[in-house]
Design a protein around this motif. Structure first.
Motif, PDB file in Angstrom:
ATOM      1  N   ILE A   1       8.860  -7.122  -5.281  1.00  0.00           N
ATOM      2  CA  ILE A   1       7.885  -7.090  -5.940  1.00  0.00           C
ATOM      3  C   ILE A   1       9.376  -6.228  -6.435  1.00  0.00           C
ATOM      4  O   ILE A   1       9.787  -4.603  -5.996  1.00  0.00           O
ATOM      5  CB  ILE A   1       7.389  -6.059  -6.279  1.00  0.00           C
ATOM      6  N   ILE A   2      10.195  -6.728  -7.795  1.00  0.00           N
ATOM      7  CA  ILE A   2      11.425  -7.063  -8.098  1.00  0.00           C
ATOM      8  C   ILE A   2      11.256  -4.757  -9.341  1.00  0.00           C
ATOM      9  O   ILE A   2      11.488  -3.974  -8.901  1.00  0.00           O
ATOM     10  CB  ILE A   2      12.354  -7.231  -9.459  1.00  0.00           C
ATOM     11  N   LEU A   3       9.969  -5.194  -9.725  1.00  0.00           N
ATOM     12  CA  LEU A   3       9.454  -3.834 -10.988  1.00  0.00           C
ATOM     13  C   LEU A   3       8.510  -3.686  -9.847  1.00  0.00           C
ATOM     14  O   LEU A   3       7.130  -4.111 -10.449  1.00  0.00           O
ATOM     15  CB  LEU A   3       9.810  -3.901 -12.187  1.00  0.00           C
ATOM     16  N   GLY A   4       8.323  -2.146  -9.614  1.00  0.00           N
ATOM     17  CA  GLY A   4       6.637  -1.728  -9.125  1.00  0.00           C
ATOM     18  C   GLY A   4       6.200  -0.917 -10.391  1.00  0.00           C
ATOM     19  O   GLY A   4       6.535  -1.236 -11.714  1.00  0.00           O
ATOM     20  N   TYR A   5       4.767  -1.091 -10.052  1.00  0.00           N
ATOM     21  CA  TYR A   5       4.215  -1.159 -10.953  1.00  0.00           C
ATOM     22  C   TYR A   5       3.308  -0.102 -10.475  1.00  0.00           C
ATOM     23  O   TYR A   5       3.169  -0.138  -8.969  1.00  0.00           O
ATOM     24  CB  TYR A   5       2.952  -1.807 -11.881  1.00  0.00           C
ATOM     25  N   GLU A   6       2.541   0.369 -11.350  1.00  0.00           N
ATOM     26  CA  GLU A   6       0.553   1.109 -10.318  1.00  0.00           C
ATOM     27  C   GLU A   6      -0.902   0.522 -10.813  1.00  0.00           C
ATOM     28  O   GLU A   6      -0.604  -0.601 -11.399  1.00  0.00           O
ATOM     29  CB  GLU A   6       0.502   2.976 -10.937  1.00  0.00           C
ATOM     30  N   ALA A   7      -1.506   0.288  -9.519  1.00  0.00           N
ATOM     31  CA  ALA A   7      -2.500  -0.999  -9.393  1.00  0.00           C
ATOM     32  C   ALA A   7      -3.741   0.406  -9.769  1.00  0.00           C
ATOM     33  O   ALA A   7      -3.823   1.319  -9.359  1.00  0.00           O
ATOM     34  CB  ALA A   7      -2.250  -1.340  -8.205  1.00  0.00           C
ATOM     35  N   ARG A   8      -4.384  -0.764  -9.828  1.00  0.00           N
ATOM     36  CA  ARG A   8      -6.129   0.128 -10.434  1.00  0.00           C
ATOM     37  C   ARG A   8      -6.753  -0.033  -9.012  1.00  0.00           C
ATOM     38  O   ARG A   8      -7.402  -1.317  -9.482  1.00  0.00           O
ATOM     39  CB  ARG A   8      -6.672   0.369 -11.488  1.00  0.00           C
ATOM     40  N   LEU A   9      -7.453   0.203  -8.832  1.00  0.00           N
ATOM     41  CA  LEU A   9      -8.466  -0.348  -7.256  1.00  0.00           C
ATOM     42  C   LEU A   9      -9.674   0.438  -7.420  1.00  0.00           C
ATOM     43  O   LEU A   9     -10.146   1.505  -7.679  1.00  0.00           O
ATOM     44  CB  LEU A   9      -7.902   0.034  -5.955  1.00  0.00           C
ATOM     45  N   ARG A  10     -10.943   0.112  -7.630  1.00  0.00           N
ATOM     46  CA  ARG A  10     -11.774  -0.190  -8.598  1.00  0.00           C
ATOM     47  C   ARG A  10     -13.293   0.108  -7.119  1.00  0.00           C
ATOM     48  O   ARG A  10     -13.128  -1.073  -6.623  1.00  0.00           O
ATOM     49  CB  ARG A  10     -12.445  -0.971  -9.122  1.00  0.00           C
ATOM     50  N   PHE A  11     -13.775   0.747  -6.810  1.00  0.00           N
ATOM     51  CA  PHE A  11     -14.981   1.004  -5.757  1.00  0.00           C
ATOM     52  C   PHE A  11     -16.228  -0.323  -6.047  1.00  0.00           C
ATOM     53  O   PHE A  11     -16.755  -0.089  -7.100  1.00  0.00           O
ATOM     54  CB  PHE A  11     -15.522   2.229  -5.402  1.00  0.00           C
ATOM     55  N   ASN A  12     -16.346  -1.291  -5.198  1.00  0.00           N
ATOM     56  CA  ASN A  12     -17.253  -2.604  -5.373  1.00  0.00           C
ATOM     57  C   ASN A  12     -18.394  -1.926  -4.965  1.00  0.00           C
ATOM     58  O   ASN A  12     -19.732  -2.614  -4.733  1.00  0.00           O
ATOM     59  CB  ASN A  12     -16.663  -3.818  -4.985  1.00  0.00           C
ATOM     60  N   GLY A  13     -19.220  -0.806  -4.140  1.00  0.00           N
ATOM     61  CA  GLY A  13     -20.372  -0.621  -3.765  1.00  0.00           C
ATOM     62  C   GLY A  13     -19.885  -0.263  -2.363  1.00  0.00           C
ATOM     63  O   GLY A  13     -20.888   0.505  -2.159  1.00  0.00           O
ATOM     64  N   ARG A  14     -19.332  -0.491  -1.709  1.00  0.00           N
ATOM     65  CA  ARG A  14     -18.964  -0.275  -0.132  1.00  0.00           C
ATOM     66  C   ARG A  14     -17.798  -0.306  -0.180  1.00  0.00           C
ATOM     67  O   ARG A  14     -17.446   0.255   1.039  1.00  0.00           O
ATOM     68  CB  ARG A  14     -19.415  -1.737   0.289  1.00  0.00           C
TER      69      ARG A  14
ATOM     70  N   PRO B   1      -6.391  -9.884  -7.420  1.00  0.00           N
ATOM     71  CA  PRO B   1      -7.352  -9.800  -8.525  1.00  0.00           C
ATOM     72  C   PRO B   1      -9.026  -9.273  -7.208  1.00  0.00           C
ATOM     73  O   PRO B   1      -8.880  -9.959  -6.025  1.00  0.00           O
ATOM     74  CB  PRO B   1      -7.833 -10.635  -9.131  1.00  0.00           C
ATOM     75  N   PRO B   2      -9.552  -8.693  -7.421  1.00  0.00           N
ATOM     76  CA  PRO B   2      -9.946  -6.994  -8.432  1.00  0.00           C
ATOM     77  C   PRO B   2      -8.874  -6.148  -8.918  1.00  0.00           C
ATOM     78  O   PRO B   2      -9.074  -5.692  -9.911  1.00  0.00           O
ATOM     79  CB  PRO B   2     -11.050  -6.734  -8.190  1.00  0.00           C
ATOM     80  N   ALA B   3      -7.651  -6.006  -7.844  1.00  0.00           N
ATOM     81  CA  ALA B   3      -7.031  -4.892  -8.350  1.00  0.00           C
ATOM     82  C   ALA B   3      -6.292  -5.232  -9.657  1.00  0.00           C
ATOM     83  O   ALA B   3      -5.998  -5.813  -9.986  1.00  0.00           O
ATOM     84  CB  ALA B   3      -5.743  -4.429  -7.172  1.00  0.00           C
ATOM     85  N   THR B   4      -6.254  -4.662 -10.257  1.00  0.00           N
ATOM     86  CA  THR B   4      -5.566  -4.165 -12.080  1.00  0.00           C
ATOM     87  C   THR B   4      -4.334  -3.770 -12.084  1.00  0.00           C
ATOM     88  O   THR B   4      -4.319  -2.348 -11.219  1.00  0.00           O
ATOM     89  CB  THR B   4      -6.705  -3.978 -12.677  1.00  0.00           C
ATOM     90  N   ARG B   5      -3.235  -4.197 -12.762  1.00  0.00           N
ATOM     91  CA  ARG B   5      -2.174  -3.221 -12.993  1.00  0.00           C
ATOM     92  C   ARG B   5      -2.839  -1.670 -14.459  1.00  0.00           C
ATOM     93  O   ARG B   5      -3.729  -2.032 -15.057  1.00  0.00           O
ATOM     94  CB  ARG B   5      -0.990  -3.839 -14.271  1.00  0.00           C
ATOM     95  N   LEU B   6      -2.407  -0.304 -13.721  1.00  0.00           N
ATOM     96  CA  LEU B   6      -2.695   0.365 -14.618  1.00  0.00           C
ATOM     97  C   LEU B   6      -2.326   0.610 -15.804  1.00  0.00           C
ATOM     98  O   LEU B   6      -0.350   1.028 -15.027  1.00  0.00           O
ATOM     99  CB  LEU B   6      -2.420   1.377 -13.095  1.00  0.00           C
ATOM    100  N   LYS B   7      -2.804   0.584 -17.148  1.00  0.00           N
ATOM    101  CA  LYS B   7      -1.941   0.712 -18.257  1.00  0.00           C
ATOM    102  C   LYS B   7      -1.638   2.745 -18.396  1.00  0.00           C
ATOM    103  O   LYS B   7      -0.776   2.983 -18.298  1.00  0.00           O
ATOM    104  CB  LYS B   7      -2.272   0.067 -19.339  1.00  0.00           C
ATOM    105  N   ASP B   8      -3.029   2.983 -17.795  1.00  0.00           N
ATOM    106  CA  ASP B   8      -2.555   4.844 -17.535  1.00  0.00           C
ATOM    107  C   ASP B   8      -2.676   5.396 -16.747  1.00  0.00           C
ATOM    108  O   ASP B   8      -3.304   4.997 -15.714  1.00  0.00           O
ATOM    109  CB  ASP B   8      -3.680   5.105 -18.629  1.00  0.00           C
TER     110      ASP B   8
END
Length: 91
Positions: A43-56, A65-72
């Motif tokens: 991964i040449i350009l690092g980024y922040e990823a958002r991890l959401r709890f799925n209930g478990r 996916p389901p992780a997504t790039r964090l915009k904020d």
């Protein structure tokens, strides 16, 4: 980790992340989302990823996916230099 009446229970194990690790203001299934840095290993350009709890658990791999790039990137840093805690390098 999740607190049980007598100890803690592992909620997830997340691979290929680097500090900083953040607790985000957004909430999914009553748990705060996490922000993790993804970089290196091709991964040449690092980024922040958002991890959401799925209930478990949280996703174990922040690069797919389901992780997504964090915009904020707002959030409270809980692991890293600013938080006063850095993981020790592997031997």
């Amino acid at each position: 980790m999740s607190l049980t009446p007598t100890s803690y229970r592992r909620v997830t194990s997340i691979s290929i992340t680097r500090p900083p690790i953040k607790v985000l203001p957004t909430i999914t299934h009553d748990w705060h989302d996490l922000g993790v840095l993804v970089a290196g290993g091709g991964i040449i350009l690092g980024y922040e990823a958002r991890l959401r709890f799925n209930g478990r658990s949280y996703p174990s791999n922040p690069t797919v996916p389901p992780a997504t790039r964090l915009k904020d990137p707002a959030g409270k840093q809980v692991i890293g230099e600013e938080a006063g805690w850095m993981p020790k390098p592997a031997p």
